[in-house]
Design an enzyme around this catalytic site. Structure first.
Site, PDB file in Angstrom:
ATOM      1  N   ASP A  14     -59.144 109.025   8.777  1.00 33.44           N
ATOM      2  CA  ASP A  14     -57.820 109.186   9.357  1.00 33.44           C
ATOM      3  C   ASP A  14     -57.086 110.387   8.771  1.00 33.44           C
ATOM      4  OD1 ASP A  14     -58.217 106.865  10.830  1.00 33.44           O
ATOM      5  OD2 ASP A  14     -57.373 105.588   9.255  1.00 33.44           O
ATOM      6  N   LYS A  15     -56.097 110.848   9.503  1.00 35.83           N
ATOM      7  CA  LYS A  15     -55.298 112.007   9.103  1.00 35.83           C
ATOM      8  C   LYS A  15     -54.763 111.883   7.678  1.00 35.83           C
ATOM      9  CE  LYS A  15     -50.807 114.119  10.087  1.00 35.83           C
ATOM     10  NZ  LYS A  15     -49.602 114.082  10.957  1.00 35.83           N
TER      11      LYS A  15
END
Length: 347
Positions: free
Chosen positions: A154-155
């Site tokens: 994820d970011k």
């Protein structure tokens, strides 16, 4: 009369793009959702629409439905698909990469928090893939036509990713991930005092029935994909616990979902409610302390620390380990000092 409200290009964490959004008119009589969509989506086949429904990618009022669902007056229908409805042009950008290993077949990068892995809605530039396109030519495409990517994080999760540089390496590495022979260990700070020293979390993980931007854990195999997480306590700080999580499978948001599933949401995980004070006292000084921790660590406390796999060419086992980032380290230190100098009422 159906009103075509708009076409959206919103990407979820799974890489699914919302191609279309329709709202049924007030005079809409009950009609199967597959027929409803065939009347509105240009060049759509019934088979393609039914396949989207089987994959859980057709939503009515934010709830996934089967193809035989009857659309009614004012229903909002959304359709998600795997590819964006526009040409996904990747613009090479001179973004620095933290490369911890590289040879002719692959490279391993240590992704910074805040760096999106691949382009999507709202992030067409400035991603890891844009950086890869600048630094490397002719990277192989994965099944989603994203150059070099074997897996993703994820970011706001930091840590290690392996990137394939050849078609053969891509195939061999993807096979290892599919067969669950890779090693992936994360460090996470979670809310609450985890009772057991170690354990295994098992469930099916699928899209949340109400919030499509979230995933959720289910007991029903029809609601998601099987997921297994092994966890071990590293250090206890009373109201929060530092844990190691080893992935046996690799589902979207797996650690974030599984830790919440057992009552220990990741610290400052905004999407899953960890950005609120979930454990502790009501004292104003404690609230200020937690807010200070949130400021130091403005993201979920999750780092992909260890990555292991068999090299696709040499067949030797490769294992890489990365340091926990400074923001997580500083947050841990604050909790360590707090737990050592405070009288805690452990819940």
């Amino acid at each position: 009369m159906q009103d075509n409200i708009n076409e959206l290009f919103d990407e979820t964490e799974e890489g699914l793009y919302e191609h279309f959004r329709f709202e049924a008119g007030k005079a809409q009589s009950p009609l199967r959702v597959d027929k409803f969509l065939m009347n509105l989506v240009e060049n759509a086949t019934r088979n393609k629409i039914q396949q989207a429904a089987e994959n859980g990618n057709i939503f009515v009022n934010d709830v996934p439905v089967k193809s035989n669902y009857k659309v009614k007056s004012l229903d909002v229908v959304r359709v998600l698909m795997k590819q964006p409805p526009f040409e996904n042009i990747i613009i090479p950008e001179n973004i620095p990469l933290n490369i911890v290993y590289e040879d002719d077949a692959l490279l391993v990068v240590n992704k910074e928090p805040g760096l999106v892995v691949h382009p999507g809605h709202g992030n067409y530039t400035g991603t890891l893939v844009n950086a890869l396109a600048y630094h490397f030519e002719n990277l192989p495409l994965n099944s989603s036509e994203r150059p070099g990517l074997v897996h993703r994080i994820d970011k706001d999760t930091s840590g290690l990713l392996v990137i394939a540089k050849t078609e053969f390496a891509m195939t061999e590495l993807q096979k290892q991930f599919a067969e669950k022979t890779t090693e992936r260990e994360y460090v996470a700070l979670v809310w609450g005092n985890v009772e057991e020293e170690e354990g295994i979390i098992e469930s099916y993980i699928g899209r949340h029935v109400k919030d499509r931007m979230q995933m959720a854990a289910f007991d029903d195999p029809e609601k998601g994909k099987w997921a297994v997480t092994h966890y071990k306590v590293l250090e206890r700080f009373g109201y929060v616990t530092l844990v190691s999580c080893r992935l046996e499978t690799g589902r979207t948001h797996q650690i974030r979902v599984h830790m919440k599933y057992i009552g220990h949401t990741l610290f400052n995980d905004e999407r899953y409610g960890g950005d609120k004070i979930l454990k502790g006292t009501t004292f104003s000084k404690y609230k200020q302390f937690v807010e200070n921790c949130f400021s130091i660590l403005p993201r979920q406390a999750l780092h992909a620390k260890t990555l292991g796999f068999q090299h696709p060419i040499t067949k030797e086992y490769c294992r890489f380990d990365s340091e926990v980032p400074e923001d997580i380290v500083k947050c841990i230190e604050k909790w360590r000092n707090y737990s050592q100098n405070s009288v805690l009422e452990i819940e």
